[in-house]
Design a protein around this motif. Structure first.
Motif, PDB file in Angstrom:
ATOM      1  N   ILE A 228       0.867  -1.183   0.000  1.00  0.00           N
ATOM      2  CA  ILE A 228       0.000   0.000   0.000  1.00  0.00           C
ATOM      3  C   ILE A 228       0.898   1.225   0.000  1.00  0.00           C
ATOM      4  O   ILE A 228       1.748   1.380   0.872  1.00  0.00           O
ATOM      5  CB  ILE A 228      -0.921   0.040   1.233  1.00  0.00           C
ATOM      6  N   LEU A 229       0.713   2.091  -0.983  1.00  0.00           N
ATOM      7  CA  LEU A 229       1.452   3.345  -1.057  1.00  0.00           C
ATOM      8  C   LEU A 229       0.519   4.480  -0.659  1.00  0.00           C
ATOM      9  O   LEU A 229      -0.592   4.593  -1.190  1.00  0.00           O
ATOM     10  CB  LEU A 229       1.977   3.571  -2.473  1.00  0.00           C
ATOM     11  N   THR A 230       0.961   5.316   0.274  1.00  0.00           N
ATOM     12  CA  THR A 230       0.132   6.409   0.746  1.00  0.00           C
ATOM     13  C   THR A 230       1.004   7.601   1.116  1.00  0.00           C
ATOM     14  O   THR A 230       2.228   7.535   0.994  1.00  0.00           O
ATOM     15  CB  THR A 230      -0.731   5.958   1.953  1.00  0.00           C
TER      16      THR A 230
ATOM     17  N   CYS B 201       2.980  -8.514  -7.281  1.00  0.00           N
ATOM     18  CA  CYS B 201       1.907  -8.734  -6.327  1.00  0.00           C
ATOM     19  C   CYS B 201       1.035  -7.479  -6.219  1.00  0.00           C
ATOM     20  O   CYS B 201       1.367  -6.452  -6.807  1.00  0.00           O
ATOM     21  CB  CYS B 201       2.490  -9.133  -4.976  1.00  0.00           C
ATOM     22  N   PRO B 202      -0.060  -7.546  -5.487  1.00  0.00           N
ATOM     23  CA  PRO B 202      -0.966  -6.390  -5.446  1.00  0.00           C
ATOM     24  C   PRO B 202      -0.275  -5.111  -4.973  1.00  0.00           C
ATOM     25  O   PRO B 202       0.422  -5.102  -3.961  1.00  0.00           O
ATOM     26  CB  PRO B 202      -2.053  -6.838  -4.468  1.00  0.00           C
ATOM     27  N   LEU B 203      -0.522  -4.050  -5.721  1.00  0.00           N
ATOM     28  CA  LEU B 203       0.005  -2.721  -5.404  1.00  0.00           C
ATOM     29  C   LEU B 203      -1.193  -1.778  -5.334  1.00  0.00           C
ATOM     30  O   LEU B 203      -1.926  -1.624  -6.309  1.00  0.00           O
ATOM     31  CB  LEU B 203       0.979  -2.270  -6.480  1.00  0.00           C
ATOM     32  N   LEU B 204      -1.408  -1.164  -4.175  1.00  0.00           N
ATOM     33  CA  LEU B 204      -2.570  -0.319  -3.962  1.00  0.00           C
ATOM     34  C   LEU B 204      -2.141   1.074  -3.541  1.00  0.00           C
ATOM     35  O   LEU B 204      -1.059   1.255  -2.971  1.00  0.00           O
ATOM     36  CB  LEU B 204      -3.480  -0.910  -2.885  1.00  0.00           C
ATOM     37  N   CYS B 205      -2.994   2.050  -3.822  1.00  0.00           N
ATOM     38  CA  CYS B 205      -2.762   3.410  -3.356  1.00  0.00           C
ATOM     39  C   CYS B 205      -3.911   3.843  -2.461  1.00  0.00           C
ATOM     40  O   CYS B 205      -5.083   3.664  -2.807  1.00  0.00           O
ATOM     41  CB  CYS B 205      -2.636   4.385  -4.528  1.00  0.00           C
ATOM     42  N   ALA B 206      -3.550   4.402  -1.303  1.00  0.00           N
ATOM     43  CA  ALA B 206      -4.508   5.028  -0.401  1.00  0.00           C
ATOM     44  C   ALA B 206      -4.291   6.526  -0.529  1.00  0.00           C
ATOM     45  O   ALA B 206      -3.323   7.067   0.011  1.00  0.00           O
ATOM     46  CB  ALA B 206      -4.283   4.554   1.025  1.00  0.00           C
TER      47      ALA B 206
ATOM     48  N   ARG C 140      -9.810   0.748   4.751  1.00  0.00           N
ATOM     49  CA  ARG C 140     -10.441   0.136   3.584  1.00  0.00           C
ATOM     50  C   ARG C 140      -9.387  -0.385   2.601  1.00  0.00           C
ATOM     51  O   ARG C 140      -9.538  -1.480   2.049  1.00  0.00           O
ATOM     52  CB  ARG C 140     -11.346   1.162   2.883  1.00  0.00           C
ATOM     53  N   THR C 141      -8.316   0.371   2.417  1.00  0.00           N
ATOM     54  CA  THR C 141      -7.258  -0.085   1.519  1.00  0.00           C
ATOM     55  C   THR C 141      -6.605  -1.352   2.056  1.00  0.00           C
ATOM     56  O   THR C 141      -6.288  -2.280   1.293  1.00  0.00           O
ATOM     57  CB  THR C 141      -6.199   1.009   1.322  1.00  0.00           C
ATOM     58  N   ARG C 142      -6.409  -1.404   3.360  1.00  0.00           N
ATOM     59  CA  ARG C 142      -5.828  -2.607   3.968  1.00  0.00           C
ATOM     60  C   ARG C 142      -6.729  -3.828   3.740  1.00  0.00           C
ATOM     61  O   ARG C 142      -6.233  -4.915   3.406  1.00  0.00           O
ATOM     62  CB  ARG C 142      -5.622  -2.389   5.466  1.00  0.00           C
ATOM     63  N   ILE C 143      -8.028  -3.665   3.906  1.00  0.00           N
ATOM     64  CA  ILE C 143      -8.961  -4.783   3.706  1.00  0.00           C
ATOM     65  C   ILE C 143      -8.867  -5.315   2.274  1.00  0.00           C
ATOM     66  O   ILE C 143      -8.802  -6.525   2.042  1.00  0.00           O
ATOM     67  CB  ILE C 143     -10.397  -4.343   4.043  1.00  0.00           C
ATOM     68  N   VAL C 144      -8.845  -4.403   1.305  1.00  0.00           N
ATOM     69  CA  VAL C 144      -8.754  -4.829  -0.093  1.00  0.00           C
ATOM     70  C   VAL C 144      -7.408  -5.491  -0.360  1.00  0.00           C
ATOM     71  O   VAL C 144      -7.335  -6.528  -1.043  1.00  0.00           O
ATOM     72  CB  VAL C 144      -8.966  -3.627  -1.039  1.00  0.00           C
ATOM     73  N   ALA C 145      -6.344  -4.925   0.187  1.00  0.00           N
ATOM     74  CA  ALA C 145      -5.008  -5.491  -0.022  1.00  0.00           C
ATOM     75  C   ALA C 145      -4.920  -6.908   0.529  1.00  0.00           C
ATOM     76  O   ALA C 145      -4.372  -7.815  -0.124  1.00  0.00           O
ATOM     77  CB  ALA C 145      -3.954  -4.600   0.637  1.00  0.00           C
ATOM     78  N   GLU C 146      -5.461  -7.116   1.713  1.00  0.00           N
ATOM     79  CA  GLU C 146      -5.408  -8.450   2.312  1.00  0.00           C
ATOM     80  C   GLU C 146      -6.232  -9.443   1.497  1.00  0.00           C
ATOM     81  O   GLU C 146      -5.826 -10.604   1.325  1.00  0.00           O
ATOM     82  CB  GLU C 146      -5.917  -8.381   3.751  1.00  0.00           C
TER      83      GLU C 146
ATOM     84  N   LEU D 230      -1.501   5.783 -11.200  1.00  0.00           N
ATOM     85  CA  LEU D 230      -1.930   5.100 -12.427  1.00  0.00           C
ATOM     86  C   LEU D 230      -1.366   3.689 -12.548  1.00  0.00           C
ATOM     87  O   LEU D 230      -1.894   2.870 -13.303  1.00  0.00           O
ATOM     88  CB  LEU D 230      -1.527   5.924 -13.652  1.00  0.00           C
ATOM     89  N   TYR D 231      -0.310   3.394 -11.820  1.00  0.00           N
ATOM     90  CA  TYR D 231       0.267   2.050 -11.861  1.00  0.00           C
ATOM     91  C   TYR D 231      -0.235   1.155 -10.738  1.00  0.00           C
ATOM     92  O   TYR D 231       0.208   0.011 -10.609  1.00  0.00           O
ATOM     93  CB  TYR D 231       1.798   2.129 -11.846  1.00  0.00           C
ATOM     94  N   ALA D 232      -1.162   1.643  -9.934  1.00  0.00           N
ATOM     95  CA  ALA D 232      -1.715   0.828  -8.852  1.00  0.00           C
ATOM     96  C   ALA D 232      -2.756  -0.147  -9.399  1.00  0.00           C
ATOM     97  O   ALA D 232      -3.454   0.134 -10.366  1.00  0.00           O
ATOM     98  CB  ALA D 232      -2.343   1.726  -7.787  1.00  0.00           C
ATOM     99  N   ASP D 233      -2.871  -1.280  -8.727  1.00  0.00           N
ATOM    100  CA  ASP D 233      -3.887  -2.262  -9.087  1.00  0.00           C
ATOM    101  C   ASP D 233      -5.246  -1.910  -8.491  1.00  0.00           C
ATOM    102  O   ASP D 233      -6.278  -2.384  -8.981  1.00  0.00           O
ATOM    103  CB  ASP D 233      -3.466  -3.653  -8.588  1.00  0.00           C
ATOM    104  N   TYR D 234      -5.243  -1.100  -7.441  1.00  0.00           N
ATOM    105  CA  TYR D 234      -6.498  -0.688  -6.805  1.00  0.00           C
ATOM    106  C   TYR D 234      -6.244   0.630  -6.090  1.00  0.00           C
ATOM    107  O   TYR D 234      -5.185   0.814  -5.473  1.00  0.00           O
ATOM    108  CB  TYR D 234      -6.954  -1.750  -5.793  1.00  0.00           C
TER     109      TYR D 234
END
Length: 254
Positions: A49-51, A93-98, A186-192, A112-116
């Motif tokens: 998760i990148l924030t 692996c999954p890369l998300l932005c909060a 919420r980002t943590r829930i999706v990442a997990e 733009l390079y995040a998966d979610y």
């Protein structure tokens, strides 16, 4: 400057913490790149998760003091930023932005390079470079076109205007908009949830998303057959298929 918190073996949060606006300096760009490479080399690479720290800025993009100096300084910096985008794109692996505030310029390219992407209600997105005598990285502009479509990318890049979180969601840049207090959780829930998927299959899907637009039909067929041979021979995917067939059989009898 870059805080790295390991919530669990399968989840890492990277926080850009550079007051007042979390601007992307060369040192920060290199730190992000090095951390992602290191995590990606782990046998069981985590979701990331990148924030950004604080409520106002995910990141204001590149530090203009570095960008607008001499070419001897600015060009190596852009090479480093291009490399960061390449590493983001290739993270298996999954890369998300909060996104907890402004995500503009180079920061939007990261998003733009995040998966979610989960954004707070006060988040703002845009490419203001054209109004400041600058240009985004070409790789980032191409990703904007691939993710959002050419017309939407043109709107953002030609105008330099910023859009709200709700507008960003409508154009497909953001997956969810929530209150600021809920962004991280919420980002943590999706990442997990994403990290529980078969990472071999997840990586294969992500790789094809990245490569498909430049591949011929013959190359796509070859990729499909190679991936198929691979997943048919893996015990983990065989178990998943058997469980699916058993559920179907139970549903038929119910």
């Amino acid at each position: 400057m870059l805080r790295i918190d390991r919530a669990s073996p399968a989840l890492v949060r990277m926080t850009i913490d550079r007051p007042p606006a979390n601007a992307l300096t060369l040192d920060l760009i290199q730190a992000l790149t090095d951390a992602l490479i290191r995590l990606g080399e782990e046998a069981e690479a985590p979701a990331v998760i990148l924030t950004g720290a604080g409520e106002r800025f995910f990141s204001a993009g590149g530090d203009i003091r570095e960008i607008t100096t001499t070419a001897d300084t600015a060009l190596p910096r852009m090479r480093s930023f291009h490399r960061l985008l390449t590493v983001l794109e290739g993270y298996r692996c999954p890369l998300l932005c909060a996104v907890n505030g402004y995500a503009v310029g180079g920061a939007l390219e990261l998003v733009l390079y995040a998966d979610y992407v989960v954004a707070s209600e006060n988040a703002r997105f845009g490419f203001p470079e054209i109004n400041h005598g600058l240009l985004p990285a070409a790789k980032g502009m191409r990703q904007a076109m691939n993710r959002l479509g050419r017309r939407t990318a043109e709107r953002l890049l030609y105008s330099g205007e910023l859009v709200s979180a709700q507008e960003a969601r409508a154009m497909g840049l953001v997956d969810e908009v929530v209150g600021f207090q809920d962004v991280q959780n919420r980002t943590r829930i999706v990442a997990e949830a994403l990290r529980l998927k078969d990472m071999h299959l997840f990586s294969a899907i992500k790789r094809t998303f990245n490569d498909a637009t430049d591949m011929t039909d013959e190359e796509l067929e070859a990729r499909t057959l190679k991936d198929m041979q691979d997943y048919l021979s893996r015990e983990e995917t065989a178990v998943a298929r058997e469980q699916f067939l058993q559920r179907k059989a139970r549903q038929k009898h119910d």
